[in-house]
Design an enzyme around this catalytic site. Structure first.
Site, PDB file in Angstrom:
ATOM      1  N   TYR A 197      22.840  88.271 -31.873  1.00 40.84           N
ATOM      2  CA  TYR A 197      24.151  88.924 -31.606  1.00 40.84           C
ATOM      3  C   TYR A 197      24.146  89.523 -30.054  1.00 40.84           C
ATOM      4  O   TYR A 197      24.644  90.461 -30.075  1.00 40.84           O
ATOM      5  CB  TYR A 197      24.570  89.918 -32.762  1.00 40.84           C
ATOM      6  CG  TYR A 197      25.145  89.256 -33.872  1.00 40.84           C
ATOM      7  CD1 TYR A 197      26.414  88.251 -33.784  1.00 40.84           C
ATOM      8  CD2 TYR A 197      25.035  89.552 -35.122  1.00 40.84           C
ATOM      9  CE1 TYR A 197      27.194  87.599 -34.800  1.00 40.84           C
ATOM     10  CE2 TYR A 197      25.773  89.028 -36.280  1.00 40.84           C
ATOM     11  CZ  TYR A 197      26.715  88.156 -36.031  1.00 40.84           C
ATOM     12  OH  TYR A 197      27.317  87.434 -37.321  1.00 40.84           O
ATOM     13  N   ASN A 215      32.857  90.183 -43.127  1.00 42.75           N
ATOM     14  CA  ASN A 215      33.648  88.979 -43.385  1.00 42.75           C
ATOM     15  C   ASN A 215      32.739  87.867 -43.931  1.00 42.75           C
ATOM     16  O   ASN A 215      33.083  86.570 -43.364  1.00 42.75           O
ATOM     17  CB  ASN A 215      34.206  88.625 -41.939  1.00 42.75           C
ATOM     18  CG  ASN A 215      33.492  88.309 -40.688  1.00 42.75           C
ATOM     19  OD1 ASN A 215      32.019  88.384 -40.926  1.00 42.75           O
ATOM     20  ND2 ASN A 215      33.942  88.190 -39.521  1.00 42.75           N
ATOM     21  N   HIS A 227      28.717  83.540 -41.096  1.00 40.84           N
ATOM     22  CA  HIS A 227      28.814  83.258 -39.548  1.00 40.84           C
ATOM     23  C   HIS A 227      28.763  81.681 -39.380  1.00 40.84           C
ATOM     24  O   HIS A 227      28.249  81.105 -40.105  1.00 40.84           O
ATOM     25  CB  HIS A 227      27.448  83.826 -39.041  1.00 40.84           C
ATOM     26  CG  HIS A 227      27.023  83.166 -37.744  1.00 40.84           C
ATOM     27  ND1 HIS A 227      27.663  83.743 -36.616  1.00 40.84           N
ATOM     28  CD2 HIS A 227      26.442  82.157 -37.377  1.00 40.84           C
ATOM     29  CE1 HIS A 227      27.374  83.063 -35.560  1.00 40.84           C
ATOM     30  NE2 HIS A 227      26.452  82.095 -35.924  1.00 40.84           N
TER      31      HIS A 227
HETATM   32  P1  DAT Z   1      32.911  85.349 -35.161  1.00 39.83           P
HETATM   33  O1  DAT Z   1      31.742  85.812 -36.348  1.00 39.83           O
HETATM   34  O2  DAT Z   1      34.136  84.985 -35.685  1.00 39.83           O
HETATM   35  O3  DAT Z   1      32.318  84.363 -34.442  1.00 39.83           O
HETATM   36  P2  DAT Z   1      32.338  87.352 -33.359  1.00 39.83           P
HETATM   37  O4  DAT Z   1      31.418  86.443 -32.854  1.00 39.83           O
HETATM   38  O5  DAT Z   1      33.332  87.719 -32.331  1.00 39.83           O
HETATM   39  O6  DAT Z   1      33.325  86.793 -34.382  1.00 39.83           O
HETATM   40  O7  DAT Z   1      31.804  88.502 -33.752  1.00 39.83           O
HETATM   41  C1  DAT Z   1      30.666  88.466 -34.662  1.00 39.83           C
HETATM   42  C2  DAT Z   1      30.737  89.443 -36.061  1.00 39.83           C
HETATM   43  O8  DAT Z   1      31.122  90.851 -35.479  1.00 39.83           O
HETATM   44  C3  DAT Z   1      32.071  89.170 -36.723  1.00 39.83           C
HETATM   45  O9  DAT Z   1      31.931  88.093 -37.565  1.00 39.83           O
HETATM   46  C4  DAT Z   1      32.203  90.474 -37.427  1.00 39.83           C
HETATM   47  C5  DAT Z   1      31.754  91.509 -36.504  1.00 39.83           C
HETATM   48  N1  DAT Z   1      33.046  92.083 -35.537  1.00 39.83           N
HETATM   49  C6  DAT Z   1      33.622  91.381 -34.600  1.00 39.83           C
HETATM   50  N2  DAT Z   1      34.664  92.218 -34.415  1.00 39.83           N
HETATM   51  C7  DAT Z   1      34.518  93.404 -34.940  1.00 39.83           C
HETATM   52  C8  DAT Z   1      35.276  94.620 -35.177  1.00 39.83           C
HETATM   53  N3  DAT Z   1      36.391  94.750 -34.218  1.00 39.83           N
HETATM   54  N4  DAT Z   1      35.013  95.609 -35.783  1.00 39.83           N
HETATM   55  C9  DAT Z   1      33.756  95.415 -36.700  1.00 39.83           C
HETATM   56  N5  DAT Z   1      33.202  94.296 -36.620  1.00 39.83           N
HETATM   57  C10 DAT Z   1      33.467  93.368 -35.740  1.00 39.83           C
HETATM   58 MG    MG Z   2      30.703  84.562 -33.005  1.00 37.93          MG
END
Ligand code: DAT
Ligand code: MG
Length: 149
Positions: A53, A114, A117
Site C-alpha cells: 500500500y 471492505n 483487494h
Molecule cells: P481499492 O481497494 O478499491 O483499490 P484503494 O486502493 O483506493 O481502493 O484503497 C485501498 C484500501 O484502503 C481500500 O480497499 C480501503 C482503504 N480505504 C480507501 N479509502 C479509505 C477511506 N476513505 N477510509 C478508510 N479506508 C479507506
Molecule cells: Mg487499490
C-alpha cells in the site's frame, strides 16, 4: 491486445476470512472461468503490507489500514481481461457505492472493512504478484477451459 494470460492479484482481507467468505469469493472467480494460478494463506508482515500500500502512505487511514490487513488468503487468477473484470466483480472501493451482485456490494458495509483487494491495472498486478509470490509459487498448467475462450 487483450491476453488470455493476463493475471491479477486478489487478497481476501482478514474480515473476509472472519466472515467465512473465502469459499464464496473463490467460487465466484472459478465460476467466471478464470484460471487459478497461485494461492496462499498467510499472516502478512507489516513490511509486506507497507510495500503493498505504498501509494497510500500519506493518507490519513494508512496506519489503520496496515493494522487491519495483517492476515488472509491471497490468490492469483489468470484470464482474458482478468484485471478489469476482477475489479468489476469486487465492486467499488466504498461498499456503499457497490452494486448488489458484486462482492463488496453483497458482503460488506464499511470502506475501511471492505473484505477484498484486487489489482487496479495490469502493471500493478504484476508488481503485486511479484511482491506476494515467488516464481515457483505460480503454478504452470493448461486449463481445460483454455481452448473454449
Ligand atoms: P481499492 O481497494 O478499491 O483499490 P484503494 O486502493 O483506493 O481502493 O484503497 C485501498 C484500501 O484502503 C481500500 O480497499 C480501503 C482503504 N480505504 C480507501 N479509502 C479509505 C477511506 N476513505 N477510509 C478508510 N479506508 C479507506
Ligand atoms: Mg487499490
Amino acid at each position: 491486445m487483450a491476453s488470455i494470460s493476463e493475471r491479477t492479484f486478489i487478497a481476501i482481507k482478514p474480515d473476509g476470512v472472519q466472515w467465512g467468505l473465502v469459499g464464496k469469493i473463490i467460487t465466484r472467480f472459478e465460476q467466471k472461468g478464470f484460471k487459478l494460478v497461485a494461492m496462499k494463506f498467510m499472516h502478512a508482515s507489516e513490511d509486506l503490507l507497507k510495500e503493498h500500500y505504498t501509494d497510500l502512505k500519506d493518507r490519513p487511514f494508512y496506519a489503520g489500514l496496515i493494522k487491519y490487513m495483517r492476515s488472509g488468503p491471497v490468490v492469483v487468477w489468470e484470464g482474458l481481461n482478468v484485471v478489469k473484470t476482477g475489479r468489476v466483480m469486487l465492486g467499488e472501493t466504498n461498499p456503499t457505492d457497490s452494486k448488489p451482485g458484486t462482492i463488496r456490494g453483497d458482503f460488506c458495509v464499511q470502506v475501511g472493512r471492505n473484505i477484498i483487494h484486487g489489482s487496479d491495472s495490469v502493471e500493478n498486478a504484476e508488481t503485486e504478484i511479484n511482491l506476494w509470490f515467488t516464481p515457483e509459487e505460480l503454478v504452470e498448467y493448461t486449463s481445460c477451459a483454455h481452448q473454449w475462450i
